[in-house]
Scaffold this motif. Structure first.
Motif, PDB file in Angstrom:
ATOM      1  N   GLY A 135      85.964  -6.097 -44.122  1.00 46.98           N
ATOM      2  CA  GLY A 135      85.786  -5.550 -45.473  1.00 46.98           C
ATOM      3  C   GLY A 135      84.684  -4.497 -45.526  1.00 46.98           C
ATOM      4  O   GLY A 135      84.128  -4.204 -46.578  1.00 46.98           O
ATOM      5  N   ARG A 136      84.341  -3.910 -44.375  1.00 50.23           N
ATOM      6  CA  ARG A 136      83.248  -2.934 -44.298  1.00 50.23           C
ATOM      7  C   ARG A 136      83.793  -1.555 -43.912  1.00 50.23           C
ATOM      8  O   ARG A 136      84.814  -1.472 -43.232  1.00 50.23           O
ATOM      9  CB  ARG A 136      82.232  -3.374 -43.250  1.00 50.23           C
ATOM     10  CG  ARG A 136      81.615  -4.731 -43.535  1.00 50.23           C
ATOM     11  CD  ARG A 136      80.853  -5.164 -42.314  1.00 50.23           C
ATOM     12  NE  ARG A 136      80.100  -6.366 -42.526  1.00 50.23           N
ATOM     13  CZ  ARG A 136      79.195  -6.823 -41.673  1.00 50.23           C
ATOM     14  NH1 ARG A 136      78.934  -6.167 -40.553  1.00 50.23           N
ATOM     15  NH2 ARG A 136      78.547  -7.931 -41.910  1.00 50.23           N
ATOM     16  N   PRO A 137      83.046  -0.484 -44.260  1.00 55.28           N
ATOM     17  CA  PRO A 137      83.597   0.856 -44.026  1.00 55.28           C
ATOM     18  C   PRO A 137      83.227   1.536 -42.704  1.00 55.28           C
ATOM     19  O   PRO A 137      83.981   2.341 -42.183  1.00 55.28           O
ATOM     20  CB  PRO A 137      83.000   1.663 -45.179  1.00 55.28           C
ATOM     21  CG  PRO A 137      81.660   1.008 -45.438  1.00 55.28           C
ATOM     22  CD  PRO A 137      81.848  -0.467 -45.104  1.00 55.28           C
ATOM     23  N   ALA A 138      82.030   1.267 -42.155  1.00 54.27           N
ATOM     24  CA  ALA A 138      81.478   2.184 -41.144  1.00 54.27           C
ATOM     25  C   ALA A 138      81.850   1.813 -39.710  1.00 54.27           C
ATOM     26  O   ALA A 138      82.091   0.647 -39.383  1.00 54.27           O
ATOM     27  CB  ALA A 138      79.959   2.253 -41.279  1.00 54.27           C
ATOM     28  N   THR A 185      80.355   7.264 -40.136  1.00 53.48           N
ATOM     29  CA  THR A 185      80.347   7.208 -38.669  1.00 53.48           C
ATOM     30  C   THR A 185      78.905   7.216 -38.183  1.00 53.48           C
ATOM     31  O   THR A 185      78.116   8.093 -38.547  1.00 53.48           O
ATOM     32  CB  THR A 185      81.120   8.405 -38.071  1.00 53.48           C
ATOM     33  OG1 THR A 185      82.396   8.480 -38.706  1.00 53.48           O
ATOM     34  CG2 THR A 185      81.319   8.216 -36.575  1.00 53.48           C
ATOM     35  N   VAL A 186      78.587   6.228 -37.388  1.00 61.26           N
ATOM     36  CA  VAL A 186      77.220   6.049 -36.876  1.00 61.26           C
ATOM     37  C   VAL A 186      77.257   6.345 -35.386  1.00 61.26           C
ATOM     38  O   VAL A 186      78.113   5.818 -34.668  1.00 61.26           O
ATOM     39  CB  VAL A 186      76.779   4.586 -37.114  1.00 61.26           C
ATOM     40  CG1 VAL A 186      75.405   4.339 -36.513  1.00 61.26           C
ATOM     41  CG2 VAL A 186      76.824   4.253 -38.594  1.00 61.26           C
ATOM     42  N   ILE A 187      76.339   7.194 -34.935  1.00 60.40           N
ATOM     43  CA  ILE A 187      76.396   7.635 -33.533  1.00 60.40           C
ATOM     44  C   ILE A 187      75.310   6.949 -32.704  1.00 60.40           C
ATOM     45  O   ILE A 187      74.140   6.923 -33.082  1.00 60.40           O
ATOM     46  CB  ILE A 187      76.247   9.177 -33.450  1.00 60.40           C
ATOM     47  CG1 ILE A 187      77.311   9.851 -34.336  1.00 60.40           C
ATOM     48  CG2 ILE A 187      76.362   9.658 -32.005  1.00 60.40           C
ATOM     49  CD1 ILE A 187      78.748   9.542 -33.962  1.00 60.40           C
ATOM     50  N   GLN A 203      72.095  -0.409 -39.634  1.00 59.45           N
ATOM     51  CA  GLN A 203      73.298  -0.257 -40.461  1.00 59.45           C
ATOM     52  C   GLN A 203      73.649  -1.555 -41.184  1.00 59.45           C
ATOM     53  O   GLN A 203      74.304  -1.543 -42.215  1.00 59.45           O
ATOM     54  CB  GLN A 203      74.491   0.171 -39.602  1.00 59.45           C
ATOM     55  CG  GLN A 203      74.376   1.563 -39.057  1.00 59.45           C
ATOM     56  CD  GLN A 203      74.266   2.593 -40.160  1.00 59.45           C
ATOM     57  OE1 GLN A 203      74.987   2.537 -41.162  1.00 59.45           O
ATOM     58  NE2 GLN A 203      73.345   3.525 -40.008  1.00 59.45           N
ATOM     59  N   GLY A 204      73.230  -2.674 -40.592  1.00 63.20           N
ATOM     60  CA  GLY A 204      73.448  -3.988 -41.205  1.00 63.20           C
ATOM     61  C   GLY A 204      74.878  -4.195 -41.635  1.00 63.20           C
ATOM     62  O   GLY A 204      75.821  -3.941 -40.880  1.00 63.20           O
TER      63      GLY A 204
END
Ligand SMILES: Cc1ncc(COP(=O)(O)O)c(C=O)c1O
Length: 442
Positions: A135-138, A185-187, A203-204
């Motif tokens: 249920g999370r986006p990233a 988007t996390v790099i 980001q948790g």
């Protein structure tokens, strides 16, 4: 020997025709090189015959997908027998069950498999599955790592010193990338355990998944360290994010995939290339509770995944035969051939006096035209002069009848011999000696 890039070849005239009807004259950009690509006539085993009748030793193997080289007799026999019984049928087939069984028997982290038609599609489905499950986006992915052409996974594929930032910035790869894609988007820096784990923890509860490759080809083609894998899987699990291992290429590392060799148990794995026996394929495999997002039986599945040619009879037949041929002994032999080739290439580099280096693992190698230590995307970064030398090396090898990728990568197959690979090593040494001399004269 190929006469490329002479102006009077059949390849040249085909390219001139292609320029009228295909953007840039090609369908796939990767095999293109200036002034025109070499056109294939036919392929058999480790060799391609081009349209001008030249024999070329193929170290690309359709970008790591042809683990048995071209037109392996056992695969061709099985596919030929299948063709007269149909190519694609709306109904499921026994072969699809058998290929999924083979994969689940070999890899402890696979409870269920969902087939699709490419690695890009597999990665997209795995990311969607992770989002649906959490249920999370990233999504977190590694700087410079290639995972196909789905929006989020392309981010920071070619970030540069002027925009890559300290902690890696999400950098758009494609013109018109929506800001929302970059925001989600996390790099992560490759092989930097502390920094990557910290970024994941920061980001948790936003993070649906951490997407990793055991040896991303474009981050220098060096394997992930055990410390890096441990740090990011622990951080992912601490935040409740799904660990997706992209084994589109690394599945060729061993009988239970790269995950068997590197000792990692992901939640989801993406597959393609070698599991299709030379035909278009992709798959997501993983833990029962997450794979349940694809289960339609209680009504609409959480993630819709379908496709007209998914699990078609030809791919499933070829994939099953190709994977059955990959016994534990076959993996051992192929990996030993890779170790031998990398070691001989490193010796050739030393003898040539050119400051190159060889990286890679298993049946994969990469030639770098610099000798700085390589650990990640940034340390693998090459100057324009080094890239020009790599282009000259690749073109020189092609003129000698050896095909590696324009990025300097090679992928071995089970049908290659030590003698053929020794000739390749000699050719590399010859080209590096030329480059070394040119540097001295410059
Ligand atoms: C690691 C990785 N993931 C995904 C892909 C995309 O696979 P495909 O080309 O089948 O879409 C590739 C393709 O080379 C890859 O190397």
């Amino acid at each position: 020997m190929p006469r490329w890039p002479d102006p009077d070849t059949k390849s040249r005239s085909l390219y001139d025709r292609a320029l009228n009807v295909l953007p840039g004259g090609v369908t796939r950009v990767a095999p293109w090189q200036p002034p025109y690509p070499v056109y294939a006539q036919s392929c058999k085993g480790a060799w391609i015959t081009d349209v001008d009748g030249n024999q070329i030793f193929d170290l690309i193997n359709n970008f790591a997908s042809l683990i048995h080289g071209h037109a392996h007799p056992a695969i061709i026999d099985a596919v030929t027998a299948q063709l007269s019984h149909g190519t694609a049928c709306t109904m499921p087939t026994e072969r699809e069950v058998a290929l999924a069984e083979l994969l689940c028997e070999r890899v402890p982290a696979f409870d269920k498999v969902r087939f699709c038609n490419s690695g890009t599609e597999a990665v997209m489905l795995a990311v969607k599955a992770a989002r649906a499950f959490t249920g999370r986006p990233a999504l977190a992915k590694v700087e410079g790592a290639y995972h196909g052409t789905y929006d989020h996974v392309e981010v920071s594929l070619d970030s540069r010193p002027e925009n890559w930032g300290n902690d890696p910035n999400p950098v758009a790869f494609v013109a018109g990338t929506p800001k929302a894609v970059l925001d989600d988007t996390v790099i992560l820096p490759f092989n930097q355990p502390e920094a990557a784990a910290r970024i994941i923890r920061e980001q948790g509860a936003r993070l649906a998944a951490v997407l990793i490759d055991l040896m991303p080809i474009y981050t220098g083609c060096v394997p992930a360290t055990p410390e890096f894998l441990k740090a990011i899987t622990e951080a992912a699990r601490a935040t409740g994010a799904i660990v997706i291992l992209d084994e589109v290429i690394s599945f060729r590392f061993g009988y239970s995939g790269g995950q068997g060799v590197f000792g990692i148990e992901p939640d989801l794995t993406t597959l393609a290339k070698i599991i299709g026996g030379g035909f278009p394929v992709g798959a997501v495999a993983g833990k029962e509770k997450i794979m349940a997002v694809f289960d339609h039986r209680s009504g609409k599945p959480a993630v819709a995944s379908t496709g007209t040619f998914t699990a078609n009879m030809v791919t499933m037949t070829a994939g099953l035969v190709g994977m059955e041929l990959m016994t534990e002994e076959a993996f051992d032999r192929l990996n030993a051939l890779g170790d031998r080739t990398r070691s001989k290439l490193s010796d050739a580099v030393r003898r040539s006096q050119y400051p190159a280096q060889i990286t890679g693992h298993g049946s994969i190698f990469k030639i770098h035209t610099h000798s700085r230590p390589v650990n990640d995307y940034r340390s693998a970064w090459s100057t324009p002069e080094e890239l020009a030398d790599l282009a000259a090396l690749q073109a020189g090898l092609l003129r000698r009848g050896f095909l590696i990728s324009t990025k300097g990568n090679g992928f071995l197959s089970t049908v290659m011999t030590e003698a053929e690979l020794d000739s390749f090593v000699d050719a590399v040494e010859g080209e590096l000696r030329i480059l070394a001399t040119q540097r001295l004269l410059a």
